[in-house]
Design a protein around this motif. Structure first.
Motif, mmCIF file in Angstrom:
data_model
loop_
_atom_site.group_PDB
_atom_site.id
_atom_site.type_symbol
_atom_site.label_atom_id
_atom_site.label_comp_id
_atom_site.label_asym_id
_atom_site.label_seq_id
_atom_site.Cartn_x
_atom_site.Cartn_y
_atom_site.Cartn_z
ATOM 1 N N ALA A 1 -3.131 1.392 -5.881
ATOM 2 C CA ALA A 1 -4.067 0.271 -5.966
ATOM 3 C C ALA A 1 -4.409 -0.089 -7.407
ATOM 4 O O ALA A 1 -4.405 -1.277 -7.778
ATOM 5 N N PRO B 1 -4.319 5.195 3.025
ATOM 6 C CA PRO B 1 -2.951 4.704 3.222
ATOM 7 C C PRO B 1 -2.025 5.713 3.880
ATOM 8 O O PRO B 1 -0.940 5.349 4.347
ATOM 9 N N THR C 1 -3.487 -3.133 -0.870
ATOM 10 C CA THR C 1 -3.056 -2.051 -1.743
ATOM 11 C C THR C 1 -3.463 -0.710 -1.140
ATOM 12 O O THR C 1 -4.225 -0.644 -0.176
ATOM 13 N N GLY C 2 -2.954 0.375 -1.739
ATOM 14 C CA GLY C 2 -3.268 1.697 -1.211
ATOM 15 C C GLY C 2 -3.005 2.773 -2.239
ATOM 16 O O GLY C 2 -3.806 3.002 -3.140
ATOM 17 N N SER D 1 -2.686 -0.709 7.185
ATOM 18 C CA SER D 1 -2.843 -1.788 6.208
ATOM 19 C C SER D 1 -2.761 -3.153 6.887
ATOM 20 O O SER D 1 -3.471 -4.092 6.514
ATOM 21 N N GLN E 1 -8.221 -2.949 -0.444
ATOM 22 C CA GLN E 1 -7.680 -1.601 -0.631
ATOM 23 C C GLN E 1 -7.808 -0.782 0.640
ATOM 24 O O GLN E 1 -8.888 -0.653 1.214
ATOM 25 N N ASN E 2 -6.683 -0.256 1.075
ATOM 26 C CA ASN E 2 -6.666 0.671 2.204
ATOM 27 C C ASN E 2 -7.056 2.039 1.671
ATOM 28 O O ASN E 2 -6.310 2.663 0.918
ATOM 29 N N ALA F 1 0.805 -1.223 0.000
ATOM 30 C CA ALA F 1 0.000 0.000 0.000
ATOM 31 C C ALA F 1 0.834 1.267 0.000
ATOM 32 O O ALA F 1 0.290 2.372 -0.092
#
Length: 216
Positions: A67, A93, A63-64, A100, A89-90, A22
């Motif tokens: 993403a 982030p 992910t962040g 995360s 998905q964060n 992320a």
């Protein structure tokens, strides 16, 4: 990346995997480190291929900042994996890696014995290193729930957590793995190793050259 077949005993452990991807990669001009190339494959793809040897019960990539790009890369080859990736998905982030980690822990749905929390920017981490952690877990003392690699006094990654440790972390609102480890040193088995892969990551253009990586 060195490969090794899972040992007979370690293969009985149900492994869950949380890969943290992320970050912004600000020191690399905001290039996603998970998508750096080594020998024609992204670091994410290389790690994902290596982890297949252990038949993960669940494999989550958090992910962040990048993403869209990372999820696009995953879609290219995820269907070919015997144990495919689930992405989360964060949405914030900027709160850092700990957010995360917490999101990832909360997203695990399957049953597992141990959880591997890994970073997406360690180009030399492969099956050999995962096996080393699993073997240490099987040889741990009573009460030890976490395997922390240590190379020449430096804390490494990935880190392995028992299902019990993960449950205890999740039972405390806002708690994350690093804080839990610091609060419960008696539950941490330090795995002393000379394997430098555990402390090698990519933060600078010099690191890219050192590990023979490329941006495209």
């Amino acid at each position: 990346m060195t490969s090794s077949s899972p040992s007979t005993h370690a293969s009985h452990l149900r492994l869950a995997v949380l890969l943290l991807a992320a970050g912004e990669g600000s020191r690399l001009g905001t290039h996603p480190k998970a998508l750096l190339l080594k020998d024609g494959q992204t670091l994410l793809q290389r790690f994902s291929s290596a982890i297949q040897e252990f038949a993960p019960a669940e494999y989550i990539v958090a992910t962040g900042f990048h993403a869209k790009a990372i999820e696009s890369d995953i879609k290219k080859w995820n269907a070919s994996l015997a144990h495919p990736i689930k992405t989360i998905q964060n949405g914030d982030p900027e709160r850092g890696q700990a957010s995360s980690v917490r999101l990832g822990l909360e997203s695990i749905q399957g049953e597992f014995d141990v959880l591997l929390v890994a970073l997406s920017d360690q180009p030399e981490i492969g099956a050999r290193e995962v096996q080393e952690l699993l073997d240490a877990f099987l040889n741990r003392d009573i009460g030890e729930e976490i395997i922390l690699p240590m190379v020449e006094g430096k804390r490494g990654n990935p880190v392995l957590f028992s299902q019990r440790a993960v449950s205890e972390v999740l039972a405390i609102p806002g708690m994350v793995c690093r804080e839990y480890m610091d609060a419960h040193p008696d539950k941490v088995r330090v795995m002393l190793t000379s394997n430098l892969a555990f402390v090698m990551d990519v933060d600078t253009p010099e690191d890219i050259q050192r590990h023979k990586l490329s941006l495209i």
